[in-house]
Design a protein around this motif. Structure first.
Motif, PDB file in Angstrom:
ATOM      1  N   ALA A 114       0.055   5.351   0.272  1.00  0.00           N
ATOM      2  CA  ALA A 114      -0.998   6.359   0.454  1.00  0.00           C
ATOM      3  C   ALA A 114      -0.356   7.746   0.393  1.00  0.00           C
ATOM      4  CB  ALA A 114      -1.707   6.162   1.788  1.00  0.00           C
TER       5      ALA A 114
ATOM      6  N   VAL B 237      -5.196   6.270  -1.652  1.00  0.00           N
ATOM      7  CA  VAL B 237      -4.336   5.124  -1.915  1.00  0.00           C
ATOM      8  C   VAL B 237      -3.875   5.224  -3.363  1.00  0.00           C
ATOM      9  CG1 VAL B 237      -4.264   2.620  -2.166  1.00  0.00           C
ATOM     10  CG2 VAL B 237      -5.377   3.633  -0.189  1.00  0.00           C
TER      11      VAL B 237
ATOM     12  N   VAL C 179       0.853  -1.193   0.000  1.00  0.00           N
ATOM     13  CA  VAL C 179       0.000   0.000   0.000  1.00  0.00           C
ATOM     14  C   VAL C 179       0.890   1.245   0.000  1.00  0.00           C
ATOM     15  CG1 VAL C 179      -1.694   1.338   1.309  1.00  0.00           C
ATOM     16  CG2 VAL C 179      -1.850  -1.147   1.248  1.00  0.00           C
TER      17      VAL C 179
END
Length: 135
Positions: free
Chosen positions: A103, A112, A101
């Motif tokens: 972000a 995101v 991930v």
């Protein structure tokens, strides 16, 4: 500044004494903090799990940060870095650690960013300067 499972501590005297910081009451039960980045004596960001994204503007009281709908999932953020209050990145993985991930915070909310090219959690982010052509 240091973070632990459920605390943020700050020193103002080179580590001789530490002050516990006031955390928001809306944090999920069992939350854990993993990373912290201070821009100056008052502005800092902390990240953790599940999907914990915090900020302080006064160096003492922390609040949960606004999020876009794609950041409401179960993420385990490990590291945060920032060059200013409108360019902040947090990295980690989904809580099951299957997908990485990335972000990004633009000063109003978190988003995101796509990570299809990676297949494992991201464990570091470093952004040393903001270039005018990368706003």
């Amino acid at each position: 500044w240091v973070v632990g499972d459920n605390a943020i501590l700050r020193t103002r005297d080179g580590g001789q004494t530490w002050e516990s910081q006031t955390l928001p009451s809306d944090l999920p039960s069992g939350f854990g903090l993993k990373g912290i980045k201070a821009l100056n004596a008052n502005t800092a960001y902390a990240v953790g799990s599940p999907s914990v994204l915090l900020q302080t503007a006064d160096g003492v009281t922390w609040s949960s940060m606004p999020r876009g709908p794609d950041v409401l999932g179960n993420f385990e953020f490990q590291v945060v870095d920032a060059v200013d209050p409108t360019h902040v990145w947090a990295v980690g993985a989904t809580v099951d650690r299957k997908y990485p991930v990335i972000a990004f915070y633009d000063g109003s909310k978190w988003y995101v960013q796509p990570t299809e090219v990676l297949s494992s959690p991201i464990t570091a982010v470093h952004h040393l300067e903001r270039r005018k052509d990368h706003q």
